[in-house]
Design a protein around this motif. Structure first.
Motif, mmCIF file in Angstrom:
data_model
loop_
_atom_site.group_PDB
_atom_site.id
_atom_site.type_symbol
_atom_site.label_atom_id
_atom_site.label_comp_id
_atom_site.label_asym_id
_atom_site.label_seq_id
_atom_site.Cartn_x
_atom_site.Cartn_y
_atom_site.Cartn_z
ATOM 1 N N LEU A 58 -3.515 -11.080 -0.062
ATOM 2 C CA LEU A 58 -2.257 -10.449 0.323
ATOM 3 C C LEU A 58 -2.086 -9.071 -0.303
ATOM 4 O O LEU A 58 -1.591 -8.143 0.343
ATOM 5 C CB LEU A 58 -1.075 -11.344 -0.074
ATOM 6 C CG LEU A 58 -0.968 -12.694 0.633
ATOM 7 C CD1 LEU A 58 0.241 -13.467 0.118
ATOM 8 C CD2 LEU A 58 -0.859 -12.492 2.138
ATOM 9 N N SER A 59 -2.479 -8.935 -1.556
ATOM 10 C CA SER A 59 -2.277 -7.653 -2.237
ATOM 11 C C SER A 59 -3.107 -6.536 -1.615
ATOM 12 O O SER A 59 -2.781 -5.352 -1.757
ATOM 13 C CB SER A 59 -2.611 -7.784 -3.727
ATOM 14 O OG SER A 59 -3.980 -8.103 -3.918
ATOM 15 N N SER A 60 -4.189 -6.900 -0.913
ATOM 16 C CA SER A 60 -5.019 -5.871 -0.269
ATOM 17 C C SER A 60 -4.236 -5.074 0.760
ATOM 18 O O SER A 60 -4.541 -3.911 1.022
ATOM 19 C CB SER A 60 -6.243 -6.516 0.392
ATOM 20 O OG SER A 60 -5.865 -7.397 1.440
ATOM 21 N N PHE A 61 -3.210 -5.672 1.338
ATOM 22 C CA PHE A 61 -2.400 -4.969 2.339
ATOM 23 C C PHE A 61 -1.495 -3.917 1.704
ATOM 24 O O PHE A 61 -0.921 -3.091 2.407
ATOM 25 C CB PHE A 61 -1.544 -5.966 3.132
ATOM 26 C CG PHE A 61 -2.348 -6.951 3.923
ATOM 27 C CD1 PHE A 61 -3.174 -6.533 4.953
ATOM 28 C CD2 PHE A 61 -2.290 -8.301 3.640
ATOM 29 C CE1 PHE A 61 -3.929 -7.437 5.683
ATOM 30 C CE2 PHE A 61 -3.035 -9.220 4.361
ATOM 31 C CZ PHE A 61 -3.855 -8.781 5.385
ATOM 32 N N SER A 62 -1.343 -3.965 0.395
ATOM 33 C CA SER A 62 -0.497 -2.985 -0.294
ATOM 34 C C SER A 62 -1.301 -1.794 -0.804
ATOM 35 O O SER A 62 -0.722 -0.835 -1.323
ATOM 36 C CB SER A 62 0.229 -3.649 -1.465
ATOM 37 O OG SER A 62 -0.695 -4.071 -2.458
ATOM 38 N N ASN A 63 -2.622 -1.829 -0.671
ATOM 39 C CA ASN A 63 -3.462 -0.739 -1.155
ATOM 40 C C ASN A 63 -3.249 0.529 -0.341
ATOM 41 O O ASN A 63 -3.054 0.483 0.874
ATOM 42 C CB ASN A 63 -4.940 -1.137 -1.092
ATOM 43 C CG ASN A 63 -5.285 -2.254 -2.052
ATOM 44 O OD1 ASN A 63 -4.597 -2.470 -3.051
ATOM 45 N ND2 ASN A 63 -6.336 -2.990 -1.760
ATOM 46 N N PHE A 64 -3.330 1.655 -1.026
ATOM 47 C CA PHE A 64 -3.165 2.939 -0.350
ATOM 48 C C PHE A 64 -4.272 3.124 0.688
ATOM 49 O O PHE A 64 -5.443 2.903 0.412
ATOM 50 C CB PHE A 64 -3.201 4.071 -1.374
ATOM 51 C CG PHE A 64 -3.178 5.450 -0.751
ATOM 52 C CD1 PHE A 64 -2.032 5.936 -0.156
ATOM 53 C CD2 PHE A 64 -4.320 6.236 -0.748
ATOM 54 C CE1 PHE A 64 -2.009 7.191 0.427
ATOM 55 C CE2 PHE A 64 -4.311 7.492 -0.170
ATOM 56 C CZ PHE A 64 -3.148 7.969 0.421
#
Length: 395
Positions: free
Chosen positions: A254-260
């Motif tokens: 899920l956190s990968s979707f928050s990467n720039f």
């Protein structure tokens, strides 16, 4: 107040042909005889139409199942016909049109805040897709999906509950068939905004003395809502909620979707945004017909991916504080709502360590489901429904 009689366009907020939309006696309707969503391979509108929900056997070479020139009914269409639209939580339009955060290009109608020809006036609220089963004379139970999922995940739970309860499941803003405002243009997908939007939706449903069932990472938002409305609630059932400090950190899926930059790219991939996130957190082996329902929003509009990126960024920043607040609320002497924790023991995202101790210390009932993962309603929908019925009847 009951569900609105407004009928949302089938499949997406922006159908292929705007002429399919009509207005009769102030109600928006859609010509379902022309409901196929096509994907153009080039600029020539007369050639190379592909329908995303066509039979798998036809095939079209895309990374998702689909076929050419087919009007076959889909599971997504069937699910849509079961639901209704509720208008709640106005999203006010900003000056100018919403643009995508990647290239700065103006987004389509489906991503704009209310105000143009295909949308409602802002004062009427956003569109929320809700499915209701059971008699309105029965006690009400609201089923709330987690991240990232849809009300569709409760499709096996609803029939079990409907025998004795009025069961309602809805899509959060940004998911499923509900509105997906473009971030920074009226709705930024913060947890505070989700809290206020939930208040608005339940207010529109006009529920009195109801129970809440919430799964996954939206649990802290729902608990904060519950703390402000204990007089309305009979029961609160939390399904694999983030309870501990370790749970306050999003899994890499899920956190990968928050990467720039990469986040915006990943969120536009239907297989990564839906299939991978749903199957990587437990033992669930998704059927193709079910997978297409979850992929549908990402295939029909880029707004679904941008919403996923925005909520992932918000969760990454705000989840820890919300989890801490949730623990304080559930530990408080002023907390009077009967609370149960249901836990799928094969959850690959949230570790079971500390959950049993938390429940024992606070005298909250704990129900273990050995065969279920994070999305318990997907893995063991009927079993979860029976557990909910038992808990509600006992309390």
């Amino acid at each position: 107040m009951s569900f609105s009689s407004i009928q949302a366009p089938s499949i997406s907020l922006l159908p292929n042909n705007p002429s399919n939309l009509g207005l009769t006696n102030g109600r928006l309707f859609f010509n379902r005889n022309r409901s196929g969503f096509s994907c153009r391979a080039n600029r020539d509108d007369n050639e190379n139409d592909y329908l995303i929900d066509a039979p798998v056997s036809i095939g079209d070479g895309f990374s998702f199942s689909g076929g050419k020139y087919s009007d076959e009914p889909s599971r997504s269409d069937e699910w849509f016909r079961q639901g209704q639209i509720v208008k709640a939580h106005p999203v006010l339009a900003s000056v100018g049109k919403a643009k995508d955060p990647f290239f700065g290009l103006t987004m389509g109608v489906g991503s704009q805040a209310p105000g143009d020809v295909f949308r409602r006036p802002a004062s009427l609220g956003s569109w929320w897709f809700c499915v209701e089963e059971g008699s309105s004379a029965n006690p009400s139970v609201v089923l709330i999906h987690g991240l990232p999922s849809q009300a569709y995940s409760f499709r096996k739970v609803l029939p079990v509950l409907s025998k004795s309860y009025r069961a309602i499941a809805f899509d959060w803003l940004g998911f499923g068939f509900s509105d997906k405002p473009q971030p920074k243009y009226g709705f930024d997908y913060t947890l505070d905004e989700y809290l206020s939007s939930l208040e608005s939706l339940i207010g529109e449903l006009a529920l009195d003395k109801f129970s809440l069932v919430v799964q996954g990472y939206f649990a802290p938002v729902v608990v904060k809502y519950a703390s402000n409305h204990q007089d309305k609630l009979k029961n609160l059932i939390l399904v694999n909620p983030p309870l501990t400090d370790k749970h306050a950190k999003l899994p890499s899926t899920l956190s990968s979707f928050s990467n720039f930059l990469l986040g915006e790219i990943f969120s536009q991939d239907p297989l990564r945004a839906s299939d991978k996130t749903l199957t990587s957190c437990g033992p669930y082996a998704m059927k193709e017909e079910d997978a297409m329902v979850y992929r549908r929003p990402y295939l029909t509009s880029g707004s679904s991916g941008f919403a996923l990126t925005a909520i992932s960024k918000a969760m990454k920043k705000e989840l820890k504080a919300y989890v801490e607040d949730m623990r304080k609320i559930l530990s408080s002497q002023t907390w009077k709502v009967s609370t149960t924790i249901c836990w799928g023991l094969r959850d690959r995202w949230l570790n079971y360590d500390g959950v049993e101790d938390f429940c024992k210390r606070l005298n909250h009932e704990l129900v273990e489901l050995p065969k279920a993962g994070h999305h318990v309603q997907e893995d063991c929908g009927e079993e979860l429904g029976q557990v909910i019925v038992r808990l509600l009847a006992k309390n």
